[in-house]
Design an enzyme around this catalytic site. Structure first.
Site, PDB file in Angstrom:
ATOM      1  N   LYS A   1       0.843  -1.194   0.000  1.00  0.00           N
ATOM      2  CA  LYS A   1       0.000   0.000   0.000  1.00  0.00           C
ATOM      3  C   LYS A   1       0.881   1.248   0.000  1.00  0.00           C
ATOM      4  O   LYS A   1       1.933   1.273   0.640  1.00  0.00           O
ATOM      5  CB  LYS A   1      -0.897  -0.040   1.236  1.00  0.00           C
TER       6      LYS A   1
ATOM      7  N   SER B   1      -9.479   1.195   2.986  1.00  0.00           N
ATOM      8  CA  SER B   1      -8.684   2.035   2.111  1.00  0.00           C
ATOM      9  C   SER B   1      -7.609   1.256   1.343  1.00  0.00           C
ATOM     10  O   SER B   1      -6.952   1.817   0.465  1.00  0.00           O
ATOM     11  CB  SER B   1      -7.996   3.138   2.937  1.00  0.00           C
TER      12      SER B   1
ATOM     13  N   SER C   1      -9.842  -1.200   7.039  1.00  0.00           N
ATOM     14  CA  SER C   1      -9.258  -0.971   5.719  1.00  0.00           C
ATOM     15  C   SER C   1      -8.531  -2.155   5.102  1.00  0.00           C
ATOM     16  O   SER C   1      -8.186  -2.109   3.928  1.00  0.00           O
ATOM     17  CB  SER C   1      -8.321   0.246   5.763  1.00  0.00           C
TER      18      SER C   1
END
Length: 455
Positions: free
Chosen positions: A81, A158, A182
């Protein structure tokens, strides 16, 4: 033959590297070829680390030939990420506020992965500073959910690009972060397994934070065995012993509080079907309320959320100095925390500690507390970008169930339980803090019991 490598688990790839059937360099190049074909607009990977990956893969190949592999995932290629610092590579947390930010060192968890021989393919897409459960980012574009080829739906966030990199066969596994769901949200909506580790078990050093009291780091994977292996590498703790994992004698509480209020009845029916399989495998499944969840909902409604308060404290001044550098609804949510007083913050954090103790008392005697990971199917992307109220509603819906594990400092997993109307449904399993190993073992047993739903 390489055409099916992307369907293999990370551990399966590692075993083939160990046996000489897969060359790590070939594997990395295979993924890069797939990425270039499937993600030309860079909606999944915001940037690749190709030179680094090929150098790491070459070293892994040498170790494999010499019989000195560093572990079961040495030479396996995964994604990261875009909030984990990567030396000499832009790390921007999905935000124009940090455009051009280039760290000089890797995040600690990435350092651990590199020492274990994992290959870093690149940085995956995410919304501004990870403050969205749906994964939409108008700056970079939003990769669509892979389970609908007619309507572009959100992937979940996310860790949006992280989930898509695995679900679309562009990485063997992905590393994301979880502040209010997330990791679990995109894993559930993309048909994957996801692990929310206990806060602090994996170092946050070198990770761009949303909430320093809630953020946790965890993997998104094809199965629990892969999540277990990555948990061990990133935390430095022993992996859980998954051999012989069973649900016999395990007590499971299917929680009704909050969960039944918001979950689509059809999804709840699918959760019932899943729990019936767990009962068939020997678990005792009890349905009942957990009043602490209602109290926690009221507490955050009255005194704010730690994520918004802490993000405002860390980034508020920079945001006001550069208005418009974040997606407007996210900017508004963060800066709205300025209205909270010191008294609110004190009441919030003291209340959370009290309710954590009450939750543990109310769920004592159960090995797992479970429910739907997501109360609804992933919404379409376009209407959310056209209507702020629709965006905010979808965002709050997405975290409505997962956030409790963060606020109560639990560890949690999500497991796929098949498709409903062609879209994945996830079952969330929660356990007290620092029971990550037990949770992984029971999740592996549950995964086996749920196999008929995912056939």
């Amino acid at each position: 033959m390489t055409e099916h490598w992307h369907n293999l688990t990370a551990l399966e790839l590692g075993r083939r590297i160990d046996s000489g059937k897969i060359d790590p360099v070939d594997l990395a190049e295979y993924y890069f070829d797939r990425i270039r074909e499937a993600d030309p607009e860079q909606r999944i990977y915001v940037r690749l680390t190709e030179a680094r990956a090929l150098a790491e893969a070459s070293a892994a190949r040498d170790r494999a030939r010499a019989g000195t592999r560093r572990g079961p995932l040495d030479g396996v290629a995964i994604s990261w990420k875009d909030l984990f610092d990567t030396a000499s590579v832009a790390t921007e947390a999905g935000s124009r506020l940090f455009e051009g930010r280039i760290p000089t060192t890797d995040a600690e968890c990435l350092q651990r992965a590199t020492r274990a021989g994992l290959v870093c393919l690149g940085k995956t897409n995410m919304p501004d500073v990870a403050f969205s459960g749906i994964g939409v980012n108008p700056w970079t574009g939003t990769g669509p959910n892979p389970f609908d080829d007619k309507i572009e739906r959100v992937p979940g966030g996310s860790s949006a690009g992280a989930a898509l990199s695995v679900a679309r066969g562009l990485a063997a596994a992905a590393i994301g972060s979880d502040t209010a769901g997330s990791v679990r949200i995109p894993a559930a909506w993309c048909g994957l397994a996801g692990l929310k580790t206990t806060h602090g078990v994996i170092s946050l050093e070198g990770a761009m934070l949303l909430s320093y009291t809630l953020d946790s780091i965890g993997p998104l994977t094809r199965n629990i065995a892969d999540a277990n292996a990555l948990y061990s590498i990133l935390s430095g703790r022993p992996s859980a012993d998954l051999q012989g994992a069973t649900l016999k004698g395990v007590r499971i509480l299917r929680v009704t509080t909050q969960f039944d209020d918001v979950t689509d009845p059809a999804i709840n029916n699918r959760i019932s079907d899943a729990l019936a399989l767990l009962a068939d495998a020997g678990a005792e499944v009890v349905t009942g309320p957990v009043p602490a969840l209602d109290d926690l909902d009221a507490l955050t409604r009255d005194h704010g959320s730690p994520a918004a308060i802490e993000a405002c404290m860390m980034y508020g001044e920079a945001m006001k100095a550069r208005p418009g550098s974040m997606y407007a609804p996210i900017e508004k949510r963060i800066l709205a925390a300025e209205v909270y007083r010191a008294v609110d913050a004190a009441a919030l954090y003291r209340g959370m500690a009290r309710l954590e103790a009450e939750y543990l008392s109310q769920t004592a005697g159960f090995d797992l507390v479970v429910g739907a990971t997501q109360p609804e199917h992933p919404p379409a992307i376009a209407p959310l970008l056209e209507n702020v109220e629709a965006y905010l509603r979808a965002t709050m819906m997405s975290i409505s169930l997962t956030r409790f594990a963060n606020l109560l400092r639990l560890c949690a997993t999500t497991l796929p339980v098949g498709l409903l109307d062609g879209l994945p449904v996830g079952l969330m399993l929660m356990a007290p803090a620092h029971q990550d190993g037990k949770l992984l073992r029971l999740s592996a047993a549950a995964e086996q019991a749920l196999a008929p739903m995912n056939a």
